[in-house]
Scaffold this active site. Structure first.
Site, PDB file in Angstrom:
ATOM      1  N   HIS A   1     -28.636  -7.161 -45.223  1.00  0.00           N
ATOM      2  CA  HIS A   1     -29.408  -7.866 -44.237  1.00  0.00           C
ATOM      3  C   HIS A   1     -30.488  -8.103 -45.107  1.00  0.00           C
ATOM      4  O   HIS A   1     -31.362  -9.216 -44.295  1.00  0.00           O
ATOM      5  CB  HIS A   1     -29.824  -6.638 -43.418  1.00  0.00           C
ATOM      6  CG  HIS A   1     -28.708  -6.327 -42.217  1.00  0.00           C
ATOM      7  ND1 HIS A   1     -28.930  -5.509 -41.106  1.00  0.00           N
ATOM      8  CD2 HIS A   1     -27.510  -6.506 -42.314  1.00  0.00           C
ATOM      9  CE1 HIS A   1     -28.013  -5.610 -40.584  1.00  0.00           C
ATOM     10  NE2 HIS A   1     -26.853  -6.196 -41.176  1.00  0.00           N
TER      11      HIS A   1
ATOM     12  N   HIS B   1     -16.649  -3.834 -45.035  1.00  0.00           N
ATOM     13  CA  HIS B   1     -16.407  -2.963 -43.950  1.00  0.00           C
ATOM     14  C   HIS B   1     -15.318  -1.839 -44.316  1.00  0.00           C
ATOM     15  O   HIS B   1     -14.667  -1.167 -43.479  1.00  0.00           O
ATOM     16  CB  HIS B   1     -16.119  -3.413 -42.670  1.00  0.00           C
ATOM     17  CG  HIS B   1     -17.398  -4.155 -42.015  1.00  0.00           C
ATOM     18  ND1 HIS B   1     -17.341  -4.875 -40.829  1.00  0.00           N
ATOM     19  CD2 HIS B   1     -18.568  -4.066 -42.494  1.00  0.00           C
ATOM     20  CE1 HIS B   1     -18.634  -5.194 -40.738  1.00  0.00           C
ATOM     21  NE2 HIS B   1     -19.484  -4.799 -41.498  1.00  0.00           N
TER      22      HIS B   1
HETATM   23  C1  HEM Z   1     -19.290 -10.736 -40.969  1.00  0.00           C
HETATM   24  C2  HEM Z   1     -20.219 -10.633 -40.079  1.00  0.00           C
HETATM   25  C3  HEM Z   1     -20.553  -8.977 -39.839  1.00  0.00           C
HETATM   26  C4  HEM Z   1     -20.592  -8.277 -38.744  1.00  0.00           C
HETATM   27  C5  HEM Z   1     -20.648  -8.809 -37.308  1.00  0.00           C
HETATM   28  C6  HEM Z   1     -21.102  -7.046 -39.154  1.00  0.00           C
HETATM   29  C7  HEM Z   1     -21.631  -5.971 -38.133  1.00  0.00           C
HETATM   30  C8  HEM Z   1     -21.697  -4.720 -38.691  1.00  0.00           C
HETATM   31  C9  HEM Z   1     -22.069  -3.520 -37.423  1.00  0.00           C
HETATM   32  C10 HEM Z   1     -22.215  -3.834 -35.966  1.00  0.00           C
HETATM   33  C11 HEM Z   1     -22.073  -2.307 -38.259  1.00  0.00           C
HETATM   34  C12 HEM Z   1     -22.299  -1.038 -37.601  1.00  0.00           C
HETATM   35  C13 HEM Z   1     -23.635  -0.756 -37.752  1.00  0.00           C
HETATM   36  C14 HEM Z   1     -23.965   0.711 -37.246  1.00  0.00           C
HETATM   37  O1  HEM Z   1     -23.495   0.949 -35.988  1.00  0.00           O
HETATM   38  O2  HEM Z   1     -24.613   1.437 -37.542  1.00  0.00           O
HETATM   39  C15 HEM Z   1     -21.996  -2.707 -39.506  1.00  0.00           C
HETATM   40  C16 HEM Z   1     -21.648  -1.721 -40.620  1.00  0.00           C
HETATM   41  C17 HEM Z   1     -21.580  -1.942 -41.836  1.00  0.00           C
HETATM   42  N1  HEM Z   1     -21.753  -3.631 -42.548  1.00  0.00           N
HETATM   43 FE1  HEM Z   1     -21.404  -5.017 -41.485  1.00  0.00          FE
HETATM   44  N2  HEM Z   1     -21.056  -6.803 -40.511  1.00  0.00           N
HETATM   45  C18 HEM Z   1     -20.769  -8.070 -40.818  1.00  0.00           C
HETATM   46  C19 HEM Z   1     -20.763  -8.289 -42.262  1.00  0.00           C
HETATM   47  C20 HEM Z   1     -21.085  -7.346 -43.247  1.00  0.00           C
HETATM   48  C21 HEM Z   1     -21.374  -7.818 -44.759  1.00  0.00           C
HETATM   49  C22 HEM Z   1     -21.270  -9.071 -45.409  1.00  0.00           C
HETATM   50  C23 HEM Z   1     -21.478  -6.729 -45.376  1.00  0.00           C
HETATM   51  C24 HEM Z   1     -22.091  -6.585 -46.773  1.00  0.00           C
HETATM   52  C25 HEM Z   1     -21.564  -7.413 -47.885  1.00  0.00           C
HETATM   53  C26 HEM Z   1     -21.562  -5.554 -44.212  1.00  0.00           C
HETATM   54  C27 HEM Z   1     -21.726  -4.318 -44.825  1.00  0.00           C
HETATM   55  C28 HEM Z   1     -21.465  -3.349 -43.827  1.00  0.00           C
HETATM   56  C29 HEM Z   1     -21.619  -1.791 -44.315  1.00  0.00           C
HETATM   57  C30 HEM Z   1     -21.463  -1.375 -45.734  1.00  0.00           C
HETATM   58  C31 HEM Z   1     -21.546  -1.009 -42.956  1.00  0.00           C
HETATM   59  C32 HEM Z   1     -21.287   0.526 -42.732  1.00  0.00           C
HETATM   60  C33 HEM Z   1     -22.802   0.935 -42.640  1.00  0.00           C
HETATM   61  C34 HEM Z   1     -23.044   2.264 -42.691  1.00  0.00           C
HETATM   62  O3  HEM Z   1     -21.862   2.905 -42.992  1.00  0.00           O
HETATM   63  O4  HEM Z   1     -24.204   2.904 -42.607  1.00  0.00           O
HETATM   64  N3  HEM Z   1     -21.291  -6.142 -43.081  1.00  0.00           N
HETATM   65  N4  HEM Z   1     -21.692  -4.289 -39.773  1.00  0.00           N
END
Ligand code: HEM
Ligand SMILES: *[C@@H]1O[C@H](CO)[C@@H](O)[C@H](O)[C@H]1NC(C)=O
Ligand SMILES: *[C@@H]1O[C@H](CO)[C@@H](O)[C@H](O)[C@H]1NC(C)=O
Ligand SMILES: CC(=O)N[C@H]1CO[C@H](CO)[C@@H](O)[C@@H]1O
Length: 332
Positions: free
Chosen positions: A68, A197
């Site tokens: 982010h 993810h």
């Molecule tokens: C491709 C489009 C992406 C979308 C639409 C997206 C969306 C989201 C959403 C909605 C969550 C859940 C947040 C929550 O409810 O707390 C999430 C979690 C997460 N995202 Fe993504 N994300 C994307 C790409 C990425 C990228 C590129 C990364 C890192 C390189 C990433 C890393 C993470 C991680 C590690 C979590 C888990 C966070 C936690 O456990 O606290 N995401 N993402």
């Protein structure tokens, strides 16, 4: 919009975005603090490992925080500025609903404060976040890769900068490809990065629209048909009270939630992708080929993820007088 038209769009956005980040990236160096703070990597690594032992959810949260930060105005620690210390509403205020977890801010603050003791006023918060994210991926079993250093911290952080720069779960894979292209990333790199993810969790509110379609007369029987039926029913029941308790969360990779591996990609063709945006990567032919490749080959995923993370860490970086070294990461 035809497939070719889209590729052209991606290519154009790619060309438009590439030069500035490439130029800035070339000014970063793994040895940037060799003289000014030679133990920087060890100091961050020690703090991060201790924090992760104490709070195992730190790793995924920090990885997301890094993403982010970099996608909104470049990797400049602007996401770390606290609404409590900023004059106007900073990025993080817009991020609140995206629920960036406190432990991920805390791990950066701890590493930064250790660095301020060892080499005051030297290492930027943006570099600390980049190192912490890298170390934590390694701790979860993911690839290790070098982190080029020398980023400077932003002088501004504004909630209004967030809109349009971060992907949303309701985006099509095509729309995500266009957004990532604008930041200089290919569809292949989009898929590799989405492999993040493989760890962490999402709140029910992020995918509830896939569970309670209403077609079943409100009894919760109607779910997104691209979901595996048993998985969908389990989610319906786990999330049943999510409106009363919005903190209910589900692992992003239901099979191996705490391990950084390729299983996230194996889940997608089976209807075990949690977010609509995860499932979309399998439905769209341009991204599906990479999902398939990574599902079958962990080495291919790890290599591409490591490359893409290094590239992510170079997005819009500020060097020299374009930025500052903040003493406290949450204060401008
Ligand atoms: C491709 C489009 C992406 C979308 C639409 C997206 C969306 C989201 C959403 C909605 C969550 C859940 C947040 C929550 O409810 O707390 C999430 C979690 C997460 N995202 Fe993504 N994300 C994307 C790409 C990425 C990228 C590129 C990364 C890192 C390189 C990433 C890393 C993470 C991680 C590690 C979590 C888990 C966070 C936690 O456990 O606290 N995401 N993402
Ligand atoms: C996706 O969701 C966001 C915010 O939740 C909303 O502003 C936007 O209009 C939605 N986009 C689509 C394509 O539905
Ligand atoms: C897996 O990917 C790696 C790296 O791209 C490649 O060298 C290797 O040949 C692949 N293995 C298989 C079984 O396809
Ligand atoms: C845009 C958006 O969803 N804003 C919400 C963020 O969270 C607060 C508190 O839960 C809501 O009041 C907002 O509507």
């Amino acid at each position: 919009m035809g497939e070719l038209h889209l590729l052209r769009l991606i290519l154009l956005a790619f060309l438009a975005a590439a030069p500035s980040s490439a130029a800035a990236a070339s000014r970063l160096s793994p040895n940037y603090y060799r003289h000014s703070c030679p133990r920087v990597e060890q100091i961050v690594a020690d703090v991060v490992a201790a924090k992760q032992r104490a709070n195992p959810s730190t790793a995924a949260g920090t990885l997301r925080l890094f993403f982010h930060d970099c996608f909104v105005g470049g990797c400049d620690a602007s996401v770390l500025v606290s609404p409590l210390t900023a004059a106007k509403s900073p990025e993080r205020a817009a991020e609140i609903n995206l629920s960036l977890p406190g432990d991920s801010f805390d791990v950066v603050a701890r590493a930064k404060s250790a660095l301020e003791s060892a080499c005051p006023g030297t290492v930027s918060c943006a570099d600390v976040l980049a190192l912490a994210a890298r170390d934590l991926v390694g701790i979860l079993g993911g690839p290790r890769f070098p982190v080029a250093l020398g980023r400077r911290d932003a002088r501004r952080s504004d909630a209004r900068d967030v809109e349009g720069n971060l992907p949303r779960t309701n985006m099509s894979a095509r729309a995500m490809a266009v957004l990532f292209a604008r930041k200089g990333f290919t569809p292949r790199e989009l898929v590799a990065l989405a492999g993040a993810h493989t760890v962490g969790f999402s709140h029910c509110g992020e995918f509830a629209h896939r569970l309670y379609g209403g077609g079943g007369g409100g009894d919760g029987s109607s779910y997104d048909p691209s979901l595996n039926p048993a998985f969908a029913r389990a989610l319906q029941s786990s999330c049943a009270n999510y409106k009363k308790d919005p903190t209910i969360s589900i692992f992003n990779d239901v099979m191996t939630p705490g391990k950084f591996d390729e299983v996230y990609f194996q889940n997608l063709p089976r209807g075990l992708g949690l977010l609509a945006s995860d499932a979309a990567l399998w439905e769209y032919p341009v991204t599906r080929v990479f999902v398939q490749r990574y599902a079958e080959n962990r080495t291919a995923f790890f290599e591409d993820f490591a490359m893409a993370m290094q590239k992510l860490g170079a997005v819009g970086v500020k060097t020299g007088r374009q930025g500052v070294v903040r003493r406290q990461c949450d204060v401008l």
